[in-house]
Design a protein around this motif. Structure first.
Motif: not given
Length: 140
Positions: A1-10, A88-93, A95-102
């Motif tokens: 679980m990430l600090p934002s409360g979201l699951d690490e997997a998108i 392409l893919d997206a991975v959680a990244s 902080p900041p909250h809810r941030h990710a990278h393509i």
């Protein structure tokens, strides 16, 4: 679980938001491919995982995290599954909250011009699948 409360997997059904800090990144109701191009130095594109938030909350997040010192003109929204359909893919990244990278942009070509052309093609395919949300109030 990430600090934002979201699951690490998108999940494929999650919406990803690319904040648009220039009016040149869209035309009318169409997102331009340039909106999704990765940063040259990292080969990643910054996005945010959109929760069921109001538009006001979305713009607040954009102003706080993406448009610091710049205007915020809109947001390009794409489903993670549509992103993956373009190789392409997206991975959680955070902080900041809810941030990710393509990630997963073309890295195979040794010719910089060929790599640039392939990335433009990938970004264009993303833009075709993206939905534009315009921000009418550009004063903040």
């Amino acid at each position: 679980m990430l600090p934002s409360g979201l699951d690490e997997a998108i999940a494929d059904e999650e919406d990803l938001v690319r904040f648009l800090t220039s009016s040149r990144l869209f035309s009318g109701s169409v997102v331009r491919g340039a909106a999704f191009l990765p940063r040259v130095e990292s080969a990643e594109t910054s996005v945010f995982r959109q929760s069921p938030a109001s538009l006001d909350e979305l713009w607040d997040l954009g102003l706080e995290c993406a448009a610091v010192g710049r205007g915020l003109y809109g947001a390009a929204v794409i489903r993670a599954g549509d992103l993956r359909a373009t190789s392409l893919d997206a991975v959680a990244s955070e902080p900041p909250h809810r941030h990710a990278h393509i990630c997963g942009w073309d890295e195979t070509s040794f010719d910089p011009e060929m790599r640039k052309a392939r990335r433009k093609e990938q970004a264009s395919r993303l833009a075709q699948r993206a939905r534009l949300i315009r921000r009418e109030d550009k004063s903040t």
